[in-house]
Design a protein around this motif. Sequence first.
Motif, PDB file in Angstrom:
ATOM      1  N   ARG A  88      -5.177  22.419  25.817  1.00  0.00           N
ATOM      2  CA  ARG A  88      -6.058  21.622  26.692  1.00  0.00           C
ATOM      3  C   ARG A  88      -7.213  22.472  27.213  1.00  0.00           C
ATOM      4  O   ARG A  88      -8.288  21.938  27.520  1.00  0.00           O
ATOM      5  CB  ARG A  88      -5.266  21.042  27.861  1.00  0.00           C
ATOM      6  CG  ARG A  88      -4.309  19.912  27.474  1.00  0.00           C
ATOM      7  CD  ARG A  88      -3.811  19.171  28.707  1.00  0.00           C
ATOM      8  NE  ARG A  88      -3.069  20.046  29.604  1.00  0.00           N
ATOM      9  CZ  ARG A  88      -1.762  20.260  29.529  1.00  0.00           C
ATOM     10  NH1 ARG A  88      -1.044  19.655  28.593  1.00  0.00           N
ATOM     11  NH2 ARG A  88      -1.149  21.060  30.385  1.00  0.00           N
ATOM     12  N   ALA A  89      -7.000  23.788  27.304  1.00  0.00           N
ATOM     13  CA  ALA A  89      -8.059  24.694  27.778  1.00  0.00           C
ATOM     14  C   ALA A  89      -9.027  25.061  26.659  1.00  0.00           C
ATOM     15  O   ALA A  89      -9.945  25.862  26.871  1.00  0.00           O
ATOM     16  CB  ALA A  89      -7.443  25.956  28.369  1.00  0.00           C
ATOM     17  N   GLY A  90      -8.833  24.498  25.468  1.00  0.00           N
ATOM     18  CA  GLY A  90      -9.767  24.732  24.372  1.00  0.00           C
ATOM     19  C   GLY A  90      -9.344  25.781  23.378  1.00  0.00           C
ATOM     20  O   GLY A  90     -10.137  26.163  22.504  1.00  0.00           O
ATOM     21  N   GLY A 137     -10.803  32.902  32.241  1.00  0.00           N
ATOM     22  CA  GLY A 137     -10.075  32.804  33.509  1.00  0.00           C
ATOM     23  C   GLY A 137      -9.341  31.480  33.654  1.00  0.00           C
ATOM     24  O   GLY A 137      -8.184  31.436  34.085  1.00  0.00           O
ATOM     25  N   LYS A 138      -9.997  30.396  33.266  1.00  0.00           N
ATOM     26  CA  LYS A 138      -9.364  29.082  33.356  1.00  0.00           C
ATOM     27  C   LYS A 138      -8.166  28.985  32.421  1.00  0.00           C
ATOM     28  O   LYS A 138      -7.159  28.354  32.749  1.00  0.00           O
ATOM     29  CB  LYS A 138     -10.381  27.995  33.025  1.00  0.00           C
ATOM     30  CG  LYS A 138     -11.448  27.798  34.102  1.00  0.00           C
ATOM     31  CD  LYS A 138     -12.379  26.656  33.738  1.00  0.00           C
ATOM     32  CE  LYS A 138     -13.425  26.433  34.826  1.00  0.00           C
ATOM     33  NZ  LYS A 138     -14.346  25.323  34.507  1.00  0.00           N
ATOM     34  N   ALA A 139      -8.283  29.583  31.239  1.00  0.00           N
ATOM     35  CA  ALA A 139      -7.169  29.544  30.293  1.00  0.00           C
ATOM     36  C   ALA A 139      -5.952  30.273  30.850  1.00  0.00           C
ATOM     37  O   ALA A 139      -4.810  29.801  30.732  1.00  0.00           O
ATOM     38  CB  ALA A 139      -7.592  30.163  28.962  1.00  0.00           C
ATOM     39  N   VAL A 140      -6.181  31.442  31.479  1.00  0.00           N
ATOM     40  CA  VAL A 140      -5.075  32.186  32.085  1.00  0.00           C
ATOM     41  C   VAL A 140      -4.444  31.377  33.208  1.00  0.00           C
ATOM     42  O   VAL A 140      -3.218  31.262  33.307  1.00  0.00           O
ATOM     43  CB  VAL A 140      -5.563  33.561  32.594  1.00  0.00           C
ATOM     44  CG1 VAL A 140      -4.462  34.256  33.371  1.00  0.00           C
ATOM     45  CG2 VAL A 140      -6.030  34.424  31.433  1.00  0.00           C
ATOM     46  N   ASP A 141      -5.285  30.794  34.063  1.00  0.00           N
ATOM     47  CA  ASP A 141      -4.765  29.992  35.171  1.00  0.00           C
ATOM     48  C   ASP A 141      -3.955  28.795  34.670  1.00  0.00           C
ATOM     49  O   ASP A 141      -2.918  28.453  35.246  1.00  0.00           O
ATOM     50  CB  ASP A 141      -5.924  29.497  36.050  1.00  0.00           C
ATOM     51  CG  ASP A 141      -6.545  30.624  36.863  1.00  0.00           C
ATOM     52  OD1 ASP A 141      -5.873  31.655  37.052  1.00  0.00           O
ATOM     53  OD2 ASP A 141      -7.702  30.484  37.292  1.00  0.00           O
ATOM     54  N   MET A 218      -2.204  34.942  40.830  1.00  0.00           N
ATOM     55  CA  MET A 218      -3.125  34.160  40.013  1.00  0.00           C
ATOM     56  C   MET A 218      -3.020  32.665  40.288  1.00  0.00           C
ATOM     57  O   MET A 218      -3.767  31.873  39.747  1.00  0.00           O
ATOM     58  CB  MET A 218      -2.850  34.437  38.528  1.00  0.00           C
ATOM     59  CG  MET A 218      -3.134  35.863  38.137  1.00  0.00           C
ATOM     60  SD  MET A 218      -2.454  36.274  36.523  1.00  0.00           S
ATOM     61  CE  MET A 218      -3.169  34.978  35.537  1.00  0.00           C
ATOM     62  N   ARG A 219      -2.091  32.236  41.105  1.00  0.00           N
ATOM     63  CA  ARG A 219      -1.958  30.827  41.426  1.00  0.00           C
ATOM     64  C   ARG A 219      -2.959  30.467  42.531  1.00  0.00           C
ATOM     65  O   ARG A 219      -2.633  30.428  43.706  1.00  0.00           O
ATOM     66  CB  ARG A 219      -0.533  30.506  41.867  1.00  0.00           C
ATOM     67  CG  ARG A 219       0.490  30.698  40.758  1.00  0.00           C
ATOM     68  CD  ARG A 219       1.865  30.294  41.247  1.00  0.00           C
ATOM     69  NE  ARG A 219       2.862  30.442  40.195  1.00  0.00           N
ATOM     70  CZ  ARG A 219       3.157  29.508  39.303  1.00  0.00           C
ATOM     71  NH1 ARG A 219       2.507  28.356  39.327  1.00  0.00           N
ATOM     72  NH2 ARG A 219       4.079  29.712  38.378  1.00  0.00           N
ATOM     73  N   VAL A 227     -12.429  37.164  35.478  1.00  0.00           N
ATOM     74  CA  VAL A 227     -12.227  38.173  34.442  1.00  0.00           C
ATOM     75  C   VAL A 227     -13.595  38.660  33.984  1.00  0.00           C
ATOM     76  O   VAL A 227     -14.423  37.872  33.542  1.00  0.00           O
ATOM     77  CB  VAL A 227     -11.439  37.597  33.248  1.00  0.00           C
ATOM     78  CG1 VAL A 227     -11.252  38.674  32.192  1.00  0.00           C
ATOM     79  CG2 VAL A 227     -10.100  37.062  33.701  1.00  0.00           C
ATOM     80  N   SER A 228     -13.839  39.968  34.107  1.00  0.00           N
ATOM     81  CA  SER A 228     -15.123  40.544  33.723  1.00  0.00           C
ATOM     82  C   SER A 228     -14.955  41.343  32.438  1.00  0.00           C
ATOM     83  O   SER A 228     -14.144  42.271  32.376  1.00  0.00           O
ATOM     84  CB  SER A 228     -15.647  41.451  34.839  1.00  0.00           C
ATOM     85  OG  SER A 228     -16.857  42.055  34.460  1.00  0.00           O
ATOM     86  N   ALA A 229     -15.737  40.985  31.401  1.00  0.00           N
ATOM     87  CA  ALA A 229     -15.605  41.641  30.101  1.00  0.00           C
ATOM     88  C   ALA A 229     -16.284  43.006  30.058  1.00  0.00           C
ATOM     89  O   ALA A 229     -15.849  43.905  29.345  1.00  0.00           O
ATOM     90  CB  ALA A 229     -16.191  40.738  29.017  1.00  0.00           C
TER      91      ALA A 229
END
Length: 246
Positions: A88-90, A137-141, A218-219, A227-229
Amino acid sequence: MNTLMRAAALTALLACAAPAAALAQAPPPAAETMFRATTLNLAAYGETRVQPDMATISLGVMTSGRTAQAAMQANALKMTQVVEALKRAGIAAKDIQTSGLNLNPQYAYEQNQPPRLTGYQAQNMVTVTVHDLTGLGKAVDATVTAGANQVHGIQFGLDDPTAAENAAREAAVKALAAKAELYARATGHRVARLVTLSEGTASYPMPPPMAVGAVAAMRMEKADTVVSAGEMKVRVDVTGLYEVTR
């Protein structure tokens, strides 16, 4: 008569063998030339810095149960939810790969008592490749919300490292040539030509994989995990043999 003919044949054979033996003992022309020449055998490297455009995350689910079956069933349920959250996060299905599956008995240890089996612990880990870093970040969350309680780190990289590696190659060759000029001047010589050039394996010196930290932290209800690359290095090592003259 036969004796005279055999003697003549032996003499002719020895006369032919002598030049061949002398030829075999003579050094090859190339080796002789290199021995006579003054050479510099040098090494150098080139680096370039680029922004990564992909990342891999190692995450998963750890569950416990009174029996092995209970632990595995609970794990399968949560991991299914995590995978669906990633999709769902792509994240494409091809970018989600199982990297570890473990089931271990758990024991309680008491003094002067044999170990007592208390249950089982199941762990299922996946490696996730993220090509759109803006949604990392959204995918991790999303995975944490879905039940992932094991996040081991993030490793950044490049989908196509060719351009970065070529830039590092050019920098390495320039550094090698500059070093050859320096050594030649310092020894009263000048560079005549580059004889050989060899390349090592391209490397990506980076800090250790970034730890995401405690999963509970992370919640976040009001903000996504940041997240900074940053930047990453691409390095190419080369060695070269230069001939120098006076």
